[in-house]
Design an enzyme around this catalytic site. Sequence first.
Site, PDB file in Angstrom:
ATOM      1  N   TYR A  74      -7.939   4.122  16.221  1.00 50.67           N
ATOM      2  CA  TYR A  74      -6.967   3.593  16.004  1.00 50.67           C
ATOM      3  C   TYR A  74      -5.608   3.291  15.670  1.00 50.67           C
ATOM      4  CZ  TYR A  74      -4.920  -1.623  18.215  1.00 50.67           C
ATOM      5  OH  TYR A  74      -3.907  -1.977  18.653  1.00 50.67           O
TER       6      TYR A  74
ATOM      7  N   SER B 105       0.949  -2.021  16.950  1.00 51.33           N
ATOM      8  CA  SER B 105      -0.226  -3.127  15.571  1.00 51.33           C
ATOM      9  C   SER B 105      -0.615  -3.448  14.260  1.00 51.33           C
ATOM     10  CB  SER B 105      -1.490  -2.430  16.199  1.00 51.33           C
ATOM     11  OG  SER B 105      -2.622  -3.115  15.451  1.00 51.33           O
TER      12      SER B 105
HETATM   13  P1  NAP Z   1      -6.148  -6.250  26.741  1.00 53.41           P
HETATM   14  O1  NAP Z   1      -7.115  -8.091  26.791  1.00 53.41           O
HETATM   15  O2  NAP Z   1      -7.907  -5.095  26.508  1.00 53.41           O
HETATM   16  O3  NAP Z   1      -5.986  -5.418  28.123  1.00 53.41           O
HETATM   17  C1  NAP Z   1      -6.009  -4.450  28.096  1.00 53.41           C
HETATM   18  C2  NAP Z   1      -5.007  -3.527  29.320  1.00 53.41           C
HETATM   19  O4  NAP Z   1      -5.469  -2.119  29.416  1.00 53.41           O
HETATM   20  C3  NAP Z   1      -5.874  -4.311  30.688  1.00 53.41           C
HETATM   21  O5  NAP Z   1      -4.335  -4.908  31.871  1.00 53.41           O
HETATM   22  C4  NAP Z   1      -6.049  -3.249  31.028  1.00 53.41           C
HETATM   23  O6  NAP Z   1      -6.935  -2.844  32.360  1.00 53.41           O
HETATM   24  C5  NAP Z   1      -5.382  -2.191  30.637  1.00 53.41           C
HETATM   25  N1  NAP Z   1      -6.088  -0.846  30.442  1.00 53.41           N
HETATM   26  C6  NAP Z   1      -7.451   0.072  29.866  1.00 53.41           C
HETATM   27  N2  NAP Z   1      -7.894   1.378  29.845  1.00 53.41           N
HETATM   28  C7  NAP Z   1      -6.594   1.552  30.515  1.00 53.41           C
HETATM   29  C8  NAP Z   1      -6.371   2.719  31.398  1.00 53.41           C
HETATM   30  N3  NAP Z   1      -7.212   4.178  31.463  1.00 53.41           N
HETATM   31  N4  NAP Z   1      -5.804   3.160  32.653  1.00 53.41           N
HETATM   32  C9  NAP Z   1      -4.586   2.095  32.852  1.00 53.41           C
HETATM   33  N5  NAP Z   1      -4.682   0.597  31.645  1.00 53.41           N
HETATM   34  C10 NAP Z   1      -6.141   0.342  31.306  1.00 53.41           C
HETATM   35  O7  NAP Z   1      -5.786  -5.885  25.388  1.00 53.41           O
HETATM   36  P2  NAP Z   1      -4.704  -7.129  24.775  1.00 53.41           P
HETATM   37  O8  NAP Z   1      -5.219  -7.633  23.719  1.00 53.41           O
HETATM   38  O9  NAP Z   1      -3.924  -7.604  25.936  1.00 53.41           O
HETATM   39  O10 NAP Z   1      -4.238  -5.568  23.830  1.00 53.41           O
HETATM   40  C11 NAP Z   1      -2.641  -4.665  24.859  1.00 53.41           C
HETATM   41  C12 NAP Z   1      -1.967  -3.924  23.860  1.00 53.41           C
HETATM   42  O11 NAP Z   1      -1.727  -4.471  22.441  1.00 53.41           O
HETATM   43  C13 NAP Z   1      -2.781  -2.842  23.230  1.00 53.41           C
HETATM   44  O12 NAP Z   1      -2.061  -1.715  23.243  1.00 53.41           O
HETATM   45  C14 NAP Z   1      -3.467  -3.189  21.718  1.00 53.41           C
HETATM   46  O13 NAP Z   1      -3.672  -2.070  21.314  1.00 53.41           O
HETATM   47  C15 NAP Z   1      -2.122  -3.861  21.301  1.00 53.41           C
HETATM   48  N6  NAP Z   1      -2.021  -5.194  20.371  1.00 53.41           N
HETATM   49  C16 NAP Z   1      -3.864  -5.988  20.493  1.00 53.41           C
HETATM   50  C17 NAP Z   1      -3.746  -6.714  19.509  1.00 53.41           C
HETATM   51  C18 NAP Z   1      -4.606  -7.892  19.672  1.00 53.41           C
HETATM   52  O14 NAP Z   1      -4.565  -8.774  18.845  1.00 53.41           O
HETATM   53  N7  NAP Z   1      -4.916  -8.271  21.201  1.00 53.41           N
HETATM   54  C19 NAP Z   1      -2.881  -6.791  18.009  1.00 53.41           C
HETATM   55  C20 NAP Z   1      -2.065  -5.763  17.875  1.00 53.41           C
HETATM   56  C21 NAP Z   1      -2.509  -4.781  18.789  1.00 53.41           C
HETATM   57  P3  NAP Z   1      -7.927  -3.538  33.108  1.00 53.41           P
HETATM   58  O15 NAP Z   1      -7.979  -4.658  32.860  1.00 53.41           O
HETATM   59  O16 NAP Z   1      -7.835  -2.238  34.762  1.00 53.41           O
HETATM   60  O17 NAP Z   1      -9.376  -3.102  32.631  1.00 53.41           O
END
Ligand code: NAP
Length: 256
Positions: free
Chosen positions: A161, A148
């Site tokens: 984080y 990130s």
């Molecule tokens: P998201 O929409 O919140 O999705 C999170 C995913 O992680 C879901 O598939 C969830 O599964 C799974 N998950 C959560 N807790 C878990 C656990 N204990 N065991 C296994 N799986 C688990 O997140 P996102 O925005 O796509 O982000 C994905 C990654 O990108 C993360 O690492 C985040 O830090 C990084 N990131 C995101 C952004 C952004 O702006 N969105 C920016 C920088 C980095 P369920 O559906 O079953 O809950």
Amino acid sequence: MLEIDLENRVAVVTGGSRGIGRACDETLAQAGARCVIGYHDPRSAEEVDSMVEEIGRLGGEAVAYCGDLTVGANCREIVDLAVRNFGAVHVVVNNAGMWRRAEFETMTEAQLLETVELNLKTVFRVTQFAAKVMRNQPHGGTIIQIASTAGERGEAHYSHYAATKGATIAMVKSLARELGPRIRVNCVSPGWIETDMTADALQGDQRRSIERSIPLGRVGQPTDVANAVAYLSSDLASWVTGTVLRVNGGAVLVDE
Ligand code: NAP
């Protein structure tokens, strides 16, 4: 025509039910990879089953894995599932993560550890089990961690984080040295991406102010990250390891 070809590759994506992970699974499958879609919440099962069906309808193959990856045994199980179903693991995308606000001075140990457990410990464990499989495969494998911008420039109110993502970047550089030449290890470092995780933050005036701060003038979509993941997964990146591929519309440049 130059294209990303992942035919005969097997990919494991953690957090594949929604957002960035889902786009990664869909994009890798489109490029020909057989995919394991990891997720945690049983309420996501119906959605994930329909992803598996859709990938099948388009001529691909995928299986779902439901489990909490903060439990060490599950990190082994998701890798084993790929081997049992598809005979190998060529690509691992450690994407599952959480982003929960906590003011530094009042942050509890529980808040700190919850974030460390998922964003860092899980990445270590899944990578460790996958590396053991990849090491013994004829063509090795490739690991992609989702970091990130917070891990590069810091983020107020999210120091725990940011610390996990900064550690992920340091881990990638270390493992690129340690696991080469059979295994490539890279990370993609996304900026603001429109997903469930950021839905509340990307509203109204705050969204407009975020967009103004991004040189390319918009927040990212999950496919922006998935396209970078597909490149790093493929032979087009066969001499790329230890890198941090920024997918942020130029956002980090603003702070440099
Ligand atoms: P998201 O929409 O919140 O999705 C999170 C995913 O992680 C879901 O598939 C969830 O599964 C799974 N998950 C959560 N807790 C878990 C656990 N204990 N065991 C296994 N799986 C688990 O997140 P996102 O925005 O796509 O982000 C994905 C990654 O990108 C993360 O690492 C985040 O830090 C990084 N990131 C995101 C952004 C952004 O702006 N969105 C920016 C920088 C980095 P369920 O559906 O079953 O809950």
